[in-house]
Design a protein around this motif. Structure first.
Motif, PDB file in Angstrom:
ATOM      1  N   GLY A 142      14.911  32.936  58.235  1.00  0.00           N
ATOM      2  CA  GLY A 142      16.345  32.879  57.983  1.00  0.00           C
ATOM      3  C   GLY A 142      16.784  33.714  56.798  1.00  0.00           C
ATOM      4  O   GLY A 142      16.091  34.634  56.362  1.00  0.00           O
ATOM      5  N   THR A 143      17.954  33.383  56.259  1.00  0.00           N
ATOM      6  CA  THR A 143      18.540  34.145  55.160  1.00  0.00           C
ATOM      7  C   THR A 143      17.778  33.877  53.866  1.00  0.00           C
ATOM      8  O   THR A 143      17.658  32.732  53.436  1.00  0.00           O
ATOM      9  CB  THR A 143      20.017  33.770  54.962  1.00  0.00           C
ATOM     10  OG1 THR A 143      20.721  33.968  56.193  1.00  0.00           O
ATOM     11  CG2 THR A 143      20.655  34.631  53.890  1.00  0.00           C
ATOM     12  N   VAL A 144      17.281  34.941  53.249  1.00  0.00           N
ATOM     13  CA  VAL A 144      16.508  34.771  52.011  1.00  0.00           C
ATOM     14  C   VAL A 144      17.116  35.533  50.832  1.00  0.00           C
ATOM     15  O   VAL A 144      16.754  35.268  49.683  1.00  0.00           O
ATOM     16  CB  VAL A 144      15.031  35.191  52.199  1.00  0.00           C
ATOM     17  CG1 VAL A 144      14.328  34.232  53.139  1.00  0.00           C
ATOM     18  CG2 VAL A 144      14.909  36.620  52.705  1.00  0.00           C
ATOM     19  N   HIS A 145      18.035  36.483  51.090  1.00  0.00           N
ATOM     20  CA  HIS A 145      18.730  37.184  50.010  1.00  0.00           C
ATOM     21  C   HIS A 145      20.195  37.366  50.389  1.00  0.00           C
ATOM     22  O   HIS A 145      20.538  37.540  51.559  1.00  0.00           O
ATOM     23  CB  HIS A 145      18.104  38.550  49.735  1.00  0.00           C
ATOM     24  CG  HIS A 145      16.893  38.496  48.860  1.00  0.00           C
ATOM     25  ND1 HIS A 145      16.951  38.504  47.491  1.00  0.00           N
ATOM     26  CD2 HIS A 145      15.576  38.417  49.172  1.00  0.00           C
ATOM     27  CE1 HIS A 145      15.727  38.439  46.989  1.00  0.00           C
ATOM     28  NE2 HIS A 145      14.872  38.384  47.995  1.00  0.00           N
ATOM     29  N   ALA A 146      21.049  37.346  49.376  1.00  0.00           N
ATOM     30  CA  ALA A 146      22.484  37.434  49.579  1.00  0.00           C
ATOM     31  C   ALA A 146      22.946  38.843  49.933  1.00  0.00           C
ATOM     32  O   ALA A 146      22.231  39.827  49.723  1.00  0.00           O
ATOM     33  CB  ALA A 146      23.208  36.964  48.318  1.00  0.00           C
ATOM     34  N   ALA A 147      24.158  38.905  50.457  1.00  0.00           N
ATOM     35  CA  ALA A 147      24.884  40.170  50.595  1.00  0.00           C
ATOM     36  C   ALA A 147      25.722  40.370  49.344  1.00  0.00           C
ATOM     37  O   ALA A 147      26.044  39.409  48.628  1.00  0.00           O
ATOM     38  CB  ALA A 147      25.773  40.136  51.826  1.00  0.00           C
ATOM     39  N   SER A 148      26.088  41.616  49.071  1.00  0.00           N
ATOM     40  CA  SER A 148      26.919  41.877  47.896  1.00  0.00           C
ATOM     41  C   SER A 148      28.031  42.860  48.227  1.00  0.00           C
ATOM     42  O   SER A 148      27.897  43.703  49.119  1.00  0.00           O
ATOM     43  CB  SER A 148      26.077  42.432  46.742  1.00  0.00           C
ATOM     44  OG  SER A 148      25.628  43.750  47.038  1.00  0.00           O
ATOM     45  N   ASP A 149      29.125  42.721  47.498  1.00  0.00           N
ATOM     46  CA  ASP A 149      30.235  43.662  47.569  1.00  0.00           C
ATOM     47  C   ASP A 149      30.739  43.887  46.157  1.00  0.00           C
ATOM     48  O   ASP A 149      31.075  42.935  45.447  1.00  0.00           O
ATOM     49  CB  ASP A 149      31.379  43.113  48.429  1.00  0.00           C
ATOM     50  CG  ASP A 149      30.993  42.976  49.886  1.00  0.00           C
ATOM     51  OD1 ASP A 149      30.845  44.002  50.555  1.00  0.00           O
ATOM     52  OD2 ASP A 149      30.821  41.831  50.346  1.00  0.00           O
ATOM     53  N   MET A 150      30.799  45.140  45.730  1.00  0.00           N
ATOM     54  CA  MET A 150      31.371  45.474  44.436  1.00  0.00           C
ATOM     55  C   MET A 150      32.871  45.673  44.603  1.00  0.00           C
ATOM     56  O   MET A 150      33.331  46.155  45.636  1.00  0.00           O
ATOM     57  CB  MET A 150      30.706  46.732  43.883  1.00  0.00           C
ATOM     58  CG  MET A 150      29.248  46.525  43.512  1.00  0.00           C
ATOM     59  SD  MET A 150      28.296  48.062  43.439  1.00  0.00           S
ATOM     60  CE  MET A 150      28.043  48.367  45.198  1.00  0.00           C
ATOM     61  N   PHE A 151      33.630  45.273  43.579  1.00  0.00           N
ATOM     62  CA  PHE A 151      35.074  45.479  43.663  1.00  0.00           C
ATOM     63  C   PHE A 151      35.642  45.893  42.310  1.00  0.00           C
ATOM     64  O   PHE A 151      35.090  45.584  41.248  1.00  0.00           O
ATOM     65  CB  PHE A 151      35.789  44.228  44.196  1.00  0.00           C
ATOM     66  CG  PHE A 151      35.611  42.971  43.377  1.00  0.00           C
ATOM     67  CD1 PHE A 151      36.475  42.659  42.341  1.00  0.00           C
ATOM     68  CD2 PHE A 151      34.574  42.095  43.660  1.00  0.00           C
ATOM     69  CE1 PHE A 151      36.312  41.489  41.602  1.00  0.00           C
ATOM     70  CE2 PHE A 151      34.403  40.925  42.928  1.00  0.00           C
ATOM     71  CZ  PHE A 151      35.274  40.628  41.895  1.00  0.00           C
ATOM     72  N   ASP A 152      36.744  46.628  42.381  1.00  0.00           N
ATOM     73  CA  ASP A 152      37.480  47.083  41.202  1.00  0.00           C
ATOM     74  C   ASP A 152      38.921  46.613  41.321  1.00  0.00           C
ATOM     75  O   ASP A 152      39.526  46.698  42.407  1.00  0.00           O
ATOM     76  CB  ASP A 152      37.445  48.607  41.097  1.00  0.00           C
ATOM     77  CG  ASP A 152      36.046  49.139  40.859  1.00  0.00           C
ATOM     78  OD1 ASP A 152      35.612  49.145  39.708  1.00  0.00           O
ATOM     79  OD2 ASP A 152      35.393  49.537  41.849  1.00  0.00           O
ATOM     80  N   ILE A 153      39.438  46.129  40.220  1.00  0.00           N
ATOM     81  CA  ILE A 153      40.831  45.674  40.174  1.00  0.00           C
ATOM     82  C   ILE A 153      41.548  46.450  39.082  1.00  0.00           C
ATOM     83  O   ILE A 153      41.136  46.407  37.911  1.00  0.00           O
ATOM     84  CB  ILE A 153      40.930  44.167  39.881  1.00  0.00           C
ATOM     85  CG1 ILE A 153      40.139  43.357  40.922  1.00  0.00           C
ATOM     86  CG2 ILE A 153      42.390  43.721  39.845  1.00  0.00           C
ATOM     87  CD1 ILE A 153      40.009  41.872  40.572  1.00  0.00           C
ATOM     88  N   THR A 154      42.584  47.168  39.440  1.00  0.00           N
ATOM     89  CA  THR A 154      43.402  47.880  38.464  1.00  0.00           C
ATOM     90  C   THR A 154      44.745  47.184  38.366  1.00  0.00           C
ATOM     91  O   THR A 154      45.468  47.059  39.362  1.00  0.00           O
ATOM     92  CB  THR A 154      43.601  49.345  38.866  1.00  0.00           C
ATOM     93  OG1 THR A 154      42.320  49.990  38.964  1.00  0.00           O
ATOM     94  CG2 THR A 154      44.444  50.082  37.825  1.00  0.00           C
ATOM     95  N   VAL A 155      45.061  46.698  37.174  1.00  0.00           N
ATOM     96  CA  VAL A 155      46.330  46.016  36.918  1.00  0.00           C
ATOM     97  C   VAL A 155      47.232  46.980  36.164  1.00  0.00           C
ATOM     98  O   VAL A 155      46.864  47.493  35.100  1.00  0.00           O
ATOM     99  CB  VAL A 155      46.118  44.728  36.100  1.00  0.00           C
ATOM    100  CG1 VAL A 155      47.468  44.064  35.801  1.00  0.00           C
ATOM    101  CG2 VAL A 155      45.201  43.768  36.847  1.00  0.00           C
ATOM    102  N   THR A 156      48.406  47.225  36.706  1.00  0.00           N
ATOM    103  CA  THR A 156      49.348  48.176  36.108  1.00  0.00           C
ATOM    104  C   THR A 156      50.616  47.456  35.682  1.00  0.00           C
ATOM    105  O   THR A 156      51.233  46.729  36.469  1.00  0.00           O
ATOM    106  CB  THR A 156      49.710  49.294  37.104  1.00  0.00           C
ATOM    107  OG1 THR A 156      48.496  49.920  37.549  1.00  0.00           O
ATOM    108  CG2 THR A 156      50.613  50.335  36.445  1.00  0.00           C
TER     109      THR A 156
END
Length: 398
Positions: free
Chosen positions: A184-198
């Motif tokens: 089964g699942t033994v390692h996570a998935a990942s997603d990098m994200f950037d947030i720009t606040v103006t």
């Protein structure tokens, strides 16, 4: 599946390679190289394989593929090791410590490479008994953008068609001489994200004339802490981390913009999609409440690593034959860390297992990615024997 025929005596034979494997590992450790820059490491791999009579070729820049054909070309099985180092200054003080400032093998990839070369040594001696081909996959860039996908795209799992792939990772929390594996699942998935606040910059004495992007970003940061605690089923693991926040130019200027960098880790596609959408909505609406605007962008990272039940069972059976049943354990829980072996597991039935390399009596206690990380080198012949045995046992009788 009875793998006893090709497991018998393998651990003892691997033990006789101890000195050679330590030498290989320490050579690689002294000369760490970053992702897609593993030139010296790849050259050492090629030279070692050539000395064993195993032909090899380059893929994905610094990736190396070796193929050992036994009594027939097919079926084929893959064994993978990663080769890259981390951007870290080593502090172990070991005689074989990194000689390259800012780079260190702090995740055991030097050992992984040495062990796969050890497996090649063991299997080359048994070439006439192998019922197929073993494909050795020496992969670059696991720690950065990932080298597995480019290798797969280059066709390393074809001609001959690789039917299964196996890999390992050293674990300091597990004593030397033991392994751990689960389906089964033994390692996570990942997603990098950037947030720009103006917002709108202005003089710090007249904040009402502007929109403070730092204030809005601070509230976004706090609101994101509820994405998991209030937006995700408590029984579904997920982690949202904001690692950096930068903004402003001077103490007396209301900041016009701020940028945050974060990473999302999940164990299921459903939670992954929900969390991504929630991060976007929470960021945008929280910033809007303060008169600012938030833009959110995602960069998809590694997928979840899924162990095929049959392949995991083969690793367990091989470990029991080789090390004894008492030295084979279940993984207690999936890791929220990511591992790009996951791309191999998406393409073929695969199994990725943990190899014990910890030893408190020797001071081997520091976790991966620590500047004090080291491993018990007595694990090297164990890992080499496990990889060789699981490959041979997979091919047997197919």
């Amino acid at each position: 599946m009875n793998g006893g025929r090709l497991s018998a005596g393998l651990l003892e034979e691997a033990g006789r390679l101890h000195e050679s494997l330590v030498r290989l590992r320490r050579t690689i450790h002294r000369h760490p190289e970053g992702g897609f820059a593993e030139f010296e490491t790849a050259a050492l791999v090629e030279k070692t394989l050539a000395g064993l009579g195993i032909p090899s070729f380059r893929v994905a820049g610094t990736g190396v593929v070796g193929r050992l054909e036994g009594t027939r070309k097919e079926p084929a099985v893959g064994l993978r090791a990663d080769m890259d180092a981390l951007e870290l200054d080593e502090r172990t003080g070991a005689s074989y410590a990194s000689e390259v400032p800012g780079l260190m093998h702090a995740c055991g990839h030097d050992a992984h490479t040495a062990m796969l070369l050890g497996a090649a040594m063991l299997l080359a001696e048994r070439k006439e008994s192998l019922e197929g081909t073993v494909v050795f996959l020496f992969q670059p860039a696991e720690e950065t953008i990932g080298g597995a996908r480019p290798m797969i795209d280059a066709g390393v799992l074809e001609n001959p068609r690789v039917e299964a792939v196996f890999g390992l990772h050293v674990g300091i929390g597990l004593p030397c001489g033991k392994i751990a594996v689960s389906p089964g699942t033994v390692h996570a998935a990942s997603d990098m994200f950037d947030i720009t606040v103006t917002g709108k910059g202005c003089h710090g004495a007249y904040p009402h004339e502007g929109v403070d992007a730092l204030v809005a970003a601070g509230h976004v940061l706090c609101a994101l802490q509820a994405v998991v605690s209030r937006g995700i089923d408590p029984l579904e693991p997920a982690v949202v981390t904001i690692g950096t926040i930068r903004g402003g130019s001077a103490r007396n200027v209301v900041a016009e913009s701020a940028r945050m960098q974060g990473i999302l880790r999940t164990l299921s596609p459903e939670v992954r999609g929900l969390a991504r959408e929630t991060i976007k909505v929470v960021s945008e609406r929280t910033a809007e409440a303060f008169g600012a605007r938030a833009e959110v962008s995602f960069q998809e990272g590694y997928p979840c690593l899924e162990n095929d039940p049959e392949m995991a069972a083969l690793v367990r059976e091989t470990g029991s034959l080789l090390l004894g049943e008492e030295n084979v354990h279940d993984l207690s829980k999936p890791s929220m860390g990511v591992e790009d072996f996951a791309y191999f597991s998406r393409e073929r039935p695969s199994a990725f297992f943990t190899l014990g390399a910890g030893n408190p009596a020797k001071g081997i206690i520091h976790p991966a990615h620590s500047p004090w990380f080291d491993l018990d080198e007595d694990a090297l012949p164990v890992g080499a024997a496990m990889l060789a045995a699981v490959a041979a046992n997979f091919l047997q009788g197919r």
